[in-house]
Design a protein around this motif. Structure first.
Motif: not given
Length: 213
Positions: A113-129
């Motif tokens: 299970d991964l944490p919730d997160f918010f992503q703004d317009t045009g944004e890149s987000s790291p997602l580690n598992t």
């Protein structure tokens, strides 16, 4: 006989006219509703120009991936870093209930299970598992596939799949969004046991993941 048939037809005529009138009215209302909904969808699409999200596996480290003979117990230690990009210019995204699962030979062997997160317009987000533990493989086909890949350089075909729920932020409004599914088919080389965990991980080429709803 003719008079009876004429009387019956005359009595049924009002019912037929009433039924045809109600059906015609219903179809007209339905057509108007569908046309209005189609126009609303078209206007919203032209206004917000939604695009599907992009996902890329940028790095991975398969520290341990071994199968115990006869018992077919799979021991694993896998870490994966993803880059998730929101290409939309007018839609921000809130991800919740994010989960990742790892598969080998079509069998799920790990869940995280991964944490919730918010992503703004045009944004890149790291997602580690990370997946760490052990489980059993069912059937001889999976074990045979493991032995084959272990003998061919210890490079294993592992699928990592992610799922989540979305809430879309349109200006100041938040509306429920689709449920994205991300599939990352990976070819991962297991670390050399003699090198140890302190050494550098095997080379990994960034891999584009499939995304659909």
């Amino acid at each position: 006989m003719g008079k009876a048939s004429t009387v019956t037809s005359w009595l049924c005529c009002p019912c037929r006219c009433l039924f045809c009138g109600v059906l015609s009215c219903f179809l007209s209302v339905l057509a108007c509703v569908l046309l209005t909904a189609g126009l609303v969808v078209l206007v919203l699409y032209l206004l917000f120009r939604p695009h599907i999200i992009h996902a890329t596996a940028v790095s991975a480290d398969l520290t341990n991936f071994t199968l115990t003979p006869r018992t077919w117990i799979l021991r694993y230690n896998l870490s994966l870093a993803l880059q998730l990009r929101n290409p939309n210019k007018r839609i921000a995204i809130h991800y919740h209930d994010v989960a990742a699962e790892a598969y080998y030979e079509g069998q799920r062997f790990a869940h995280a299970d991964l944490p919730d997160f918010f992503q703004d317009t045009g944004e890149s987000s790291p997602l580690n598992t990370a997946f760490l533990g052990h489980g059993s493989l069912v059937g001889g086909v999976a074990a045979a596939g493991f032995r084959r890949e272990a003998a061919e350089g210890a490079r294993f075909s592992i699928d990592v799949k992610l799922g989540a729920h979305m809430k879309l932020k349109l200006w100041v409004f938040r509306v429920p969004g689709p449920k994205p599914k991300i599939d990352c088919p990976l070819r991962l080389k297991r670390r050399n046991a003699t090198a140890g965990a302190a050494g550098p991980p095997p080379e990994f080429r960034p891999t584009e993941c499939r995304v659909w709803f």
